[in-house]
Design a protein around this motif. Structure first.
Motif, PDB file in Angstrom:
ATOM      1  N   SER A 183       0.849  -1.186   0.000  1.00 20.20           N
ATOM      2  CA  SER A 183       0.000   0.000   0.000  1.00 20.20           C
ATOM      3  C   SER A 183       0.882   1.232   0.000  1.00 20.20           C
ATOM      4  O   SER A 183       1.836   1.320   0.779  1.00 20.20           O
ATOM      5  N   ARG A 184       0.569   2.170  -0.882  1.00 18.98           N
ATOM      6  CA  ARG A 184       1.195   3.474  -0.733  1.00 18.98           C
ATOM      7  C   ARG A 184       0.651   4.125   0.532  1.00 18.98           C
ATOM      8  O   ARG A 184      -0.428   3.756   1.031  1.00 18.98           O
ATOM      9  N   HIS A 185       1.379   5.075   1.046  1.00 18.63           N
ATOM     10  CA  HIS A 185       0.868   5.890   2.145  1.00 18.63           C
ATOM     11  C   HIS A 185      -0.450   6.543   1.719  1.00 18.63           C
ATOM     12  O   HIS A 185      -0.755   6.637   0.517  1.00 18.63           O
ATOM     13  N   GLY A 186      -1.225   6.987   2.680  1.00 19.21           N
ATOM     14  CA  GLY A 186      -2.414   7.745   2.339  1.00 19.21           C
ATOM     15  C   GLY A 186      -2.052   9.020   1.593  1.00 19.21           C
ATOM     16  O   GLY A 186      -0.890   9.461   1.595  1.00 19.21           O
ATOM     17  N   GLU A 187      -3.037   9.594   0.946  1.00 21.80           N
ATOM     18  CA  GLU A 187      -2.798  10.838   0.215  1.00 21.80           C
ATOM     19  C   GLU A 187      -2.101  11.858   1.116  1.00 21.80           C
ATOM     20  O   GLU A 187      -2.514  12.099   2.249  1.00 21.80           O
ATOM     21  N   SER A 188      -1.023  12.474   0.590  1.00 22.29           N
ATOM     22  CA  SER A 188      -0.266  13.438   1.375  1.00 22.29           C
ATOM     23  C   SER A 188      -0.570  14.863   0.915  1.00 22.29           C
ATOM     24  O   SER A 188      -1.156  15.083  -0.154  1.00 22.29           O
ATOM     25  N   VAL A 189      -0.106  15.810   1.717  1.00 19.39           N
ATOM     26  CA  VAL A 189      -0.264  17.222   1.350  1.00 19.39           C
ATOM     27  C   VAL A 189       0.462  17.497   0.045  1.00 19.39           C
ATOM     28  O   VAL A 189      -0.041  18.218  -0.832  1.00 19.39           O
ATOM     29  N   PHE A 190       1.650  16.910  -0.142  1.00 16.44           N
ATOM     30  CA  PHE A 190       2.397  17.100  -1.387  1.00 16.44           C
ATOM     31  C   PHE A 190       1.661  16.487  -2.577  1.00 16.44           C
ATOM     32  O   PHE A 190       1.723  17.018  -3.689  1.00 16.44           O
ATOM     33  N   ASN A 191       0.997  15.341  -2.386  1.00 12.69           N
ATOM     34  CA  ASN A 191       0.208  14.763  -3.474  1.00 12.69           C
ATOM     35  C   ASN A 191      -0.841  15.747  -3.967  1.00 12.69           C
ATOM     36  O   ASN A 191      -1.031  15.929  -5.173  1.00 12.69           O
ATOM     37  N   VAL A 192      -1.527  16.358  -3.035  1.00 10.17           N
ATOM     38  CA  VAL A 192      -2.574  17.319  -3.383  1.00 10.17           C
ATOM     39  C   VAL A 192      -1.990  18.508  -4.134  1.00 10.17           C
ATOM     40  O   VAL A 192      -2.590  19.044  -5.073  1.00 10.17           O
ATOM     41  N   GLN A 193      -0.782  18.918  -3.755  1.00 11.24           N
ATOM     42  CA  GLN A 193      -0.127  20.066  -4.384  1.00 11.24           C
ATOM     43  C   GLN A 193       0.658  19.679  -5.642  1.00 11.24           C
ATOM     44  O   GLN A 193       1.284  20.536  -6.261  1.00 11.24           O
ATOM     45  N   ASP A 194       0.611  18.404  -6.030  1.00 10.02           N
ATOM     46  CA  ASP A 194       1.305  17.893  -7.216  1.00 10.02           C
ATOM     47  C   ASP A 194       2.819  18.027  -7.100  1.00 10.02           C
ATOM     48  O   ASP A 194       3.529  18.185  -8.104  1.00 10.02           O
TER      49      ASP A 194
ATOM     50  N   ALA B 263      -8.903  10.123  -3.705  1.00  9.09           N
ATOM     51  CA  ALA B 263      -7.512  10.588  -3.674  1.00  9.09           C
ATOM     52  C   ALA B 263      -7.144  11.089  -5.060  1.00  9.09           C
ATOM     53  O   ALA B 263      -7.758  10.694  -6.062  1.00  9.09           O
ATOM     54  N   VAL B 264      -6.146  11.954  -5.126  1.00 11.95           N
ATOM     55  CA  VAL B 264      -5.657  12.403  -6.426  1.00 11.95           C
ATOM     56  C   VAL B 264      -4.978  11.246  -7.147  1.00 11.95           C
ATOM     57  O   VAL B 264      -4.563  10.263  -6.521  1.00 11.95           O
TER      58      VAL B 264
ATOM     59  N   ASP C 150      -1.346  16.103 -18.934  1.00 12.58           N
ATOM     60  CA  ASP C 150      -1.805  14.753 -18.612  1.00 12.58           C
ATOM     61  C   ASP C 150      -1.681  14.452 -17.133  1.00 12.58           C
ATOM     62  O   ASP C 150      -2.382  13.595 -16.589  1.00 12.58           O
ATOM     63  N   ALA C 151      -0.756  15.130 -16.460  1.00  4.80           N
ATOM     64  CA  ALA C 151      -0.461  14.813 -15.063  1.00  4.80           C
ATOM     65  C   ALA C 151      -1.335  15.581 -14.085  1.00  4.80           C
ATOM     66  O   ALA C 151      -1.083  15.579 -12.901  1.00  4.80           O
ATOM     67  N   ALA C 152      -2.373  16.245 -14.584  1.00  2.88           N
ATOM     68  CA  ALA C 152      -3.328  16.865 -13.678  1.00  2.88           C
ATOM     69  C   ALA C 152      -3.894  15.802 -12.753  1.00  2.88           C
ATOM     70  O   ALA C 152      -3.786  14.615 -13.010  1.00  2.88           O
ATOM     71  N   SER C 153      -4.547  16.227 -11.676  1.00  2.00           N
ATOM     72  CA  SER C 153      -4.870  15.282 -10.609  1.00  2.00           C
ATOM     73  C   SER C 153      -6.366  15.026 -10.484  1.00  2.00           C
ATOM     74  O   SER C 153      -7.020  15.563  -9.605  1.00  2.00           O
ATOM     75  N   PRO C 154      -6.932  14.205 -11.357  1.00  2.00           N
ATOM     76  CA  PRO C 154      -8.336  13.851 -11.214  1.00  2.00           C
ATOM     77  C   PRO C 154      -8.533  12.903 -10.038  1.00  2.00           C
ATOM     78  O   PRO C 154      -7.579  12.311  -9.546  1.00  2.00           O
ATOM     79  N   ILE C 155      -9.748  12.736  -9.602  1.00  2.00           N
ATOM     80  CA  ILE C 155     -10.041  11.781  -8.535  1.00  2.00           C
ATOM     81  C   ILE C 155      -9.920  10.366  -9.083  1.00  2.00           C
ATOM     82  O   ILE C 155     -10.427  10.057 -10.147  1.00  2.00           O
TER      83      ILE C 155
END
Length: 455
Positions: free
Chosen positions: A219-230, A406-407, A433-438
């Motif tokens: 499992s990857r870690h849960g969604e992080s603050v950096f994930n949200v900020q790309d 999650a993103v 392409d690397a935008a962060s859809p759900i």
């Protein structure tokens, strides 16, 4: 390791002793490390010459026609192996057959040394009848020799086949040969005249290889603050949705684990430790499981990297496995860093690994036998547990999705134009392409192995 070293691992042992399983594991391990390795199974050549569905009488030492055809198969396999060394410039070949007599091993030794090829004999010995019968049921009855045959009939035939080999089997006693004997599924080892880097590496791997049923969860870690900020890299905390994933993860694991014992491995980074916080199992932190070191790009978005380091951005898409971030790591570096963790995983039975996208890609690539071009593009989504059940010839895979959005951090492969204009166009296109859809909430429970997938 010198570039011109060539080695053949010659398997030795009675049928149903796990020789082909061991051979497949060696090939997978060496190719994962970047050491070119190929397997030559004499049984496949025998089926081409004599056909499948041969009864046990074919393997009787008094059956002269069967003996001649099996000898012919051994010669064809050797010929193709030597051709592979010359034409494909291979490094390690595995010659998979019983090779159960001194005469056969002497023939192989003489033929290979003529071509300046080193030989390591690997003998698997097992006297545990329960292990042998289990191997017959789980592996041999699914082989081409017994396709469509009633299991009970097939079992009786294969036991009779083994008895033919037992009549003339000779264990290795040749003291001038390099060899390792694996006795009773790794409970004891006998090692003789091991020389050089490759032989030592293979022997060390075999001494860590335990043939027991196991399940591994990633499992990857849960969604992080950096994930949200790309942003990539860093040591960010979990986002609110990541914390919710951590809260729900124990129920998913308990539901699918049953009463089996479990150990949880995390990296040393906050986001994996926070993800494991609610899991009621023994935990171990591994620095080796930390995310790919992105060097000077740590904490940047891909758009920022494309703007500040356009040549690096393009170079990474040209060869993602070997590209090394300035002051950081490549996927090849990460594979070498993870080798001790893989060794320990081979010794364990039920492990949940909470780590990072690139880290899990490398470990997943080992178990799924992915090449270096595929490995960096495996899709490892957030808030999803991947379960692997390694077996002799395949690795069963299931995905379990926790119902927390999650993103999507996946970056697809991009084939760039050579010109400056083309590189810039490709970079901007990939960032789009690397935008962060759900991430979709309901992926298939048992998907087929992904052939393309990104850090």
């Amino acid at each position: 390791m010198t570039a011109n070293v060539r080695l053949v691992c010659v398997m030795v042992g009675l049928p149903a002793r796990g020789k082909t399983y061991i051979a497949q594991k060696i090939r997978r391990y060496l190719n994962w490390l970047g050491i070119q390795c190929e397997l030559f199974n004499v049984g496949n050549y025998r089926r081409k010459i004599a056909g499948a569905h041969m009864s046990h009488a074919f393997f009787d030492i008094h059956n002269q026609e069967g003996l001649s055809q099996r000898r012919e198969a051994a010669q064809y396999a050797l010929r193709d192996m030597l051709r592979w060394f010359e034409e494909d410039e291979g490094t390690v070949a595995i010659y998979d057959a019983t090779n159960s007599t001194t005469e056969r091993r002497t023939w192989l030794h003489e033929e290979l040394t003529k071509h300046d090829i080193q030989i390591l004999f690997i003998e698997s010995i097992c006297q545990d009848e329960s292990v042998i019968l289990s191997n017959i049921r789980d592996v041999k009855l699914s082989s081409p020799d017994y396709q469509g045959v009633d299991p009970d009939t097939a079992t009786k035939d294969f036991v009779a086949r083994i008895s033919h080999y037992e009549g003339f089997y000779e264990t290795i006693t040749e003291q001038d040969y390099s060899y390792i004997k694996l006795i009773n599924v790794g409970s004891q080892y006998v090692i003789n005249m091991i020389q050089g880097f490759l032989e030592s590496k293979i022997v060390f791997y075999l001494m860590n290889l335990h043939i027991r049923p196991k399940r591994i969860w990633f499992s990857r870690h849960g969604e992080s603050v950096f994930n949200v900020q790309d942003k990539i890299g860093g040591d960010a905390d979990l986002s609110p949705r990541g914390l919710e994933y951590a809260r729900l993860l124990p129920d998913l694991i308990a539901k699918n684990l049953g009463d089996r014992p479990l150990t949880v491995w995390t990296s040393s980074m906050k986001r994996t430790i926070q993800t494991a916080a609610h899991l009621p199992y023994p935990k171990k932190q591994w620095k080796a499981l930390d995310e790919l070191n992105t060097g000077v790009c740590d904490g940047m978005t891909y758009a920022e990297i494309a703007e500040k380091y356009p040549d690096d951005f393009a170079a990474r898409d040209e060869d993602k496995f070997n590209y090394r971030y300035r002051g950081g790591e490549s996927y090849r570096d990460l594979v070498l860093r993870l080798e001790p963790a893989i060794m320990e995983l081979e010794r364990q039975e039920n492990i949940l690994i909470i780590a990072h996208q690139a880290t899990i890609r490398c470990m997943y690539g080992y178990f799924m036998n992915l090449n270096h071009e595929e490995l960096p593009y495996v899709r490892i989504p957030l808030h999803t547990v991947i379960e692997l059940k390694p077996a002799a010839y395949l690795c069963e895979e299931k995905h379990y999705k926790v119902q927390v959005d999650a993103v999507d951090t996946y970056r697809p492969r991009v084939h760039r134009a050579k010109s400056e204009k083309g590189i810039n166009a490709g970079a901007s296109g990939e960032i789009a392409d690397a935008a962060s859809p759900i991430w979709p909430l309901n992926p298939p429970v048992t998907p087929k192995r992904s052939q393309t997938s990104g850090q």
